[in-house]
Design a protein around this motif. Structure first.
Motif, PDB file in Angstrom:
ATOM      1  N   GLU A   1       0.809  -1.216   0.000  1.00 58.27           N
ATOM      2  CA  GLU A   1       0.000   0.000   0.000  1.00 58.27           C
ATOM      3  C   GLU A   1       0.845   1.270   0.000  1.00 58.27           C
ATOM      4  N   LEU A   2       2.151   1.108   0.124  1.00 50.18           N
ATOM      5  CA  LEU A   2       3.030   2.296   0.107  1.00 50.18           C
ATOM      6  C   LEU A   2       3.203   2.802  -1.325  1.00 50.18           C
ATOM      7  N   PRO A   3       3.499   4.091  -1.481  1.00 52.47           N
ATOM      8  CA  PRO A   3       3.797   4.586  -2.829  1.00 52.47           C
ATOM      9  C   PRO A   3       5.044   3.874  -3.376  1.00 52.47           C
ATOM     10  N   PRO A   4       5.112   3.665  -4.708  1.00 52.51           N
ATOM     11  CA  PRO A   4       6.206   2.881  -5.301  1.00 52.51           C
ATOM     12  C   PRO A   4       7.606   3.368  -4.915  1.00 52.51           C
TER      13      PRO A   4
ATOM     14  N   LEU B   1      12.479   1.825   0.874  1.00 52.66           N
ATOM     15  CA  LEU B   1      12.342   0.932   2.024  1.00 52.66           C
ATOM     16  C   LEU B   1      13.056  -0.391   1.757  1.00 52.66           C
ATOM     17  N   TYR B   2      12.866  -0.910   0.543  1.00 47.42           N
ATOM     18  CA  TYR B   2      13.495  -2.176   0.183  1.00 47.42           C
ATOM     19  C   TYR B   2      15.024  -2.082   0.295  1.00 47.42           C
ATOM     20  N   LEU B   3      15.576  -1.029  -0.296  1.00 45.18           N
ATOM     21  CA  LEU B   3      17.039  -0.878  -0.268  1.00 45.18           C
ATOM     22  C   LEU B   3      17.544  -0.702   1.163  1.00 45.18           C
ATOM     23  N   ALA B   4      16.827   0.100   1.954  1.00 47.06           N
ATOM     24  CA  ALA B   4      17.314   0.424   3.293  1.00 47.06           C
ATOM     25  C   ALA B   4      17.133  -0.742   4.261  1.00 47.06           C
ATOM     26  N   LYS B   5      15.948  -1.354   4.248  1.00 42.69           N
ATOM     27  CA  LYS B   5      15.638  -2.323   5.295  1.00 42.69           C
ATOM     28  C   LYS B   5      15.936  -3.768   4.905  1.00 42.69           C
ATOM     29  N   ILE B   6      15.748  -4.101   3.638  1.00 41.95           N
ATOM     30  CA  ILE B   6      15.988  -5.484   3.230  1.00 41.95           C
ATOM     31  C   ILE B   6      17.426  -5.675   2.785  1.00 41.95           C
ATOM     32  N   GLU B   7      17.877  -4.783   1.904  1.00 41.08           N
ATOM     33  CA  GLU B   7      19.249  -4.910   1.418  1.00 41.08           C
ATOM     34  C   GLU B   7      20.249  -4.227   2.346  1.00 41.08           C
TER      35      GLU B   7
ATOM     36  N   HIS C   1      11.521   9.402   3.177  1.00 42.99           N
ATOM     37  CA  HIS C   1      10.794   8.234   2.667  1.00 42.99           C
ATOM     38  C   HIS C   1      10.683   7.174   3.749  1.00 42.99           C
ATOM     39  N   ILE C   2      11.789   6.920   4.446  1.00 44.02           N
ATOM     40  CA  ILE C   2      11.791   5.861   5.468  1.00 44.02           C
ATOM     41  C   ILE C   2      10.850   6.240   6.625  1.00 44.02           C
ATOM     42  N   THR C   3      10.949   7.498   7.059  1.00 39.43           N
ATOM     43  CA  THR C   3      10.079   7.946   8.155  1.00 39.43           C
ATOM     44  C   THR C   3       8.612   7.764   7.773  1.00 39.43           C
ATOM     45  N   TYR C   4       8.304   8.207   6.542  1.00 39.31           N
ATOM     46  CA  TYR C   4       6.929   8.094   6.055  1.00 39.31           C
ATOM     47  C   TYR C   4       6.508   6.629   5.980  1.00 39.31           C
ATOM     48  N   ALA C   5       7.397   5.780   5.426  1.00 40.69           N
ATOM     49  CA  ALA C   5       7.081   4.356   5.271  1.00 40.69           C
ATOM     50  C   ALA C   5       6.786   3.728   6.631  1.00 40.69           C
TER      51      ALA C   5
END
Lengths: 181, 287
Positions: free
Chosen positions: A126-129, A135-141, A162-166
């Motif tokens: 549901e997050l914007p693309p 988020l993917y780069l920061a938290k997963i990778e 972006h991260i704060t918003y996510a």
């Protein structure tokens, strides 16, 4: 220090070092390309092409300030041009405009069950693309903010926004559910 | 709030990526692709440094820009690529029974089986085709520049430079079309030449265009540099020709080795030939 040595060796044309380089760098780059392209064979193709171009410009490798960020950037660029090319041949154009990211299965040791992961996935969906991408780069990778900024050509401040918003959105979406874990 | 954020962080931390596929295979594929590109680059440099064997540029350009599926609508995995090495010609049997002779350094991409309304293949370089008749399934040759629609026939196709080339019809009938939609029907003995999207038709001696399948070419006073370009393209070896005035006549046989061919040319006109491993062959006029 060991890494610097590897880069110098590759720059001098040492194939064994380049082999090691591919083996260690392939998994994260493949996963990244896969999240953008959604097709295994295309993701593989893109990352191999990234390695080929690295080999062809190996002499300049030592001049590159941040190899990690640069590798992600190359993979992103090639993935996007692959999407453009593919759309010419293939009628299925699903997933081209947004970069939908999924979170893979939890590890076997995980204390969370599949349901938890499904909910999280749905919430991320549901997050914007762009937000999902960061988020993917920061938290997963686990790519540092500074490198993400370099990869996507945005400021570090924007990455952090972006991260704060996510995180805020995820908390809001999963609010009730979070009470139970 | 902060506690919830930590919970989300914890959740994200638990997520791992799917295991990456066999990295050893990836290493091998990378090295193979590097080797293939190296080969391609040598060919291109042949062209830019010496002769204008423009056909080979298309291969590099095509593979670069269309790295995925060269035949529209057919997934890459159902396609076969047939590459003919330099210095040889090869025969290819297509799944519908059609027969192709493919010239040196040329590429054909074709599917395992022809599905759907048309039989479509891709050709880069030069090929001679004998197409099995099937009214219900038109046979189409794509080149990246122009298309040839075949109605059961024998013809020769040659691409040179991006979108350019020619089609010579020996028997039957074919329709040649360019991307803007214009096209011509050819009758036996005619040649369609494509030049920057324009088609012109002329009457030719078809044997002159198909004799390469028998490994010789007919020369009617072509200048030696043009012939050198053709040899360079055929054998995949750099041939630099410093003589653009001597003309050649007669039948020139394509031997297994380019050295023998050059020796034969040396019997016809006064030329000197030198060879170096970096620059290939250099032909100069002997005074």
């Amino acid at each position: 220090m060991e890494k610097d040595c590897q880069i110098t060796c590759i720059a001098n044309g040492d194939e064994a070092s380049f082999r090691q380089f591919i083996i260690s760098r392939y998994p994260p780059l493949y996963n990244y390309a896969y999240h953008i392209l959604k097709r295994k064979e295309l993701a593989e193709d893109v990352v191999i092409n990234v390695f080929v171009s690295i080999w062809e410009m190996r002499r300049h490798l030592p001049d590159i300030e941040n190899i990690n960020a640069w590798l992600y950037r190359l993979t992103l660029n090639q993935s996007i041009s692959m999407l453009r090319k593919e759309s010419r041949w293939i009628s299925v154009t699903k997933g081209i405009t947004d970069m939908e990211l999924d979170i893979a299965d939890p590890g076997p040791e995980s204390e969370y069950d599949q349901e938890t992961i499904d909910r999280l996935n749905k919430a991320i969906g549901e997050l914007p693309p762009r937000c999902r991408h960061v988020l993917y780069l920061a938290k997963i990778e686990k790519v540092p903010y500074k490198e993400i900024a370099q990869i996507l050509g945005i400021s570090v401040k924007t990455v952090s926004n972006h991260i704060t918003y996510a995180m805020k959105r995820l908390v809001a979406i999963l609010k009730i559910f979070l009470l139970f874990i | 709030m902060g506690k919830d954020v930590n919970k989300i962080d914890g959740l994200l931390d638990m997520c791992i990526q799917p295991p990456a596929p066999d990295t050893d295979a990836i290493v091998e594929k990378t090295f193979r692709r590097i080797a293939a590109r190296k080969r391609r680059r040598i060919i291109v440099s042949t062209v830019s440094s010496c002769v204008s064997a423009a056909a080979v540029i298309l291969l590099a350009v095509f593979l670069h820009t269309h790295g995925t599926s060269p035949v529209p609508g057919i997934p890459v995995k159902e396609l076969n690529t047939f590459d003919v090495p330099y210095g040889a010609t090869a025969t290819l049997h297509l799944p519908d029974g059609s027969l192709m002779k493919v010239n040196a350094g040329s590429r054909v991409v074709y599917p395992d089986i022809f599905k759907g309304q048309e039989r479509r293949i891709f050709v880069k370089g030069e090929a001679y085709l004998e197409v099995t008749r099937d009214e219900n399934h038109p046979f189409i040759v794509s080149t990246g520049g122009f298309d040839v629609k075949v109605h059961g026939t024998e013809f020769n196709i040659r691409t040179s430079g991006e979108g350019n080339g020619n089609v010579v019809l020996k028997e039957g009938s074919v329709e040649v079309s360019v991307p803007d939609g214009s096209g011509v029907m050819l009758s036996p003995g005619q040649m369609a030449s494509m030049d920057d999207g324009l088609i012109s038709v002329s009457e030719v001696n078809t044997e002159d265009y198909t004799c390469w399948t028998e490994r010789y070419i007919n020369l009617y006073g072509e200048t030696i540099d043009k012939v050198a370009a053709r040899l360079s393209e055929y054998y995949g070896v750099d041939v630099c020709c410093k003589d653009s005035t001597s003309r050649l006549y007669g039948k020139l046989e394509f031997k297994d080795n380019i050295r023998d061919v050059l020796k034969n040319i040396g019997k016809l006109v006064d030329i000197g030939i030198t060879y170096s491993s970096t620059k290939g062959y250099t032909i100069y006029k002997e005074e």
